[in-house]
Every structure is written in structure tokens, then in C-alpha cells.
Design a protein around this motif. Structure first.
Motif: not given
Length: 89
Positions: A14-15, A77, A80
Motif C-alpha cells: 500500500s501507498t 495514490f 492508482r
């Protein structure tokens, strides 16, 4: 730079985790500059060693790292989210 490298290596992470890890690594490297043993100074005198480890501790650098990691995380983010929206249409 650390954030981008980690993002390329850990593509499924995850970011938020990437950002935390990148800032932790940058902070550890910055604080390690307080350690000035002869052996590590000799590494820091080499171009690659200086590039990776730096040479002197500078507290404002931590703010710069935080800003850089935050910008990288926001960019990743947004990419994405954009890709996710395009794939659901």
C-alpha cells in the motif's frame, strides 16, 4: 527517491506503508550521520558512499524528506485511483 525505489520493488504494498517505510529509511540514514567512526567516514568519502549515506546530520533534512515522501505518496495514490477508475469503466 527512496519512496520511488521501494514502490518499484514492492509493487503490491500500500501507498501508506511505502511512505512510512521510505520516511523511516531516510530518517535512519540521516540520524546515522551522527555516528562518525573512522571506518564509516572512509565510506562516506567515496562518491557512492557519500551519495547513499550523506556526511553530516542536518535536522531540516527530515522536513524535506517528509515533504518528498508525502508528494510521492499523493502522486502514487492519485495514479492508482485514476487507473482503478479507468479499469472499472
Amino acid at each position: 527517491m527512496v519512496f520511488a525505489f521501494l514502490g518499484g520493488v514492492f509493487t503490491k504494498t500500500s501507498t501508506v506503508r511505502l511512505a512510512m517505510l521510505a520516511f523511516t529509511i531516510a530518517g535512519v540514514v540521516e540520524f546515522s550521520q551522527l555516528y562518525q567512526a573512522p571506518w564509516i567516514r572512509s565510506i562516506r568519502q567515496q562518491p557512492f558512499g557519500h551519495f547513499i549515506l550523506g556526511s553530516t546530520f542536518n535536522a531540516p533534512d527530515l522536513i524535506a524528506y517528509l515533504v518528498g515522501v508525502t508528494l510521492g505518496a499523493v502522486l502514487e495514490f492519485s495514479v492508482r485511483v485514476t487507473r482503478k477508475r479507468k479499469s472499472t469503466k
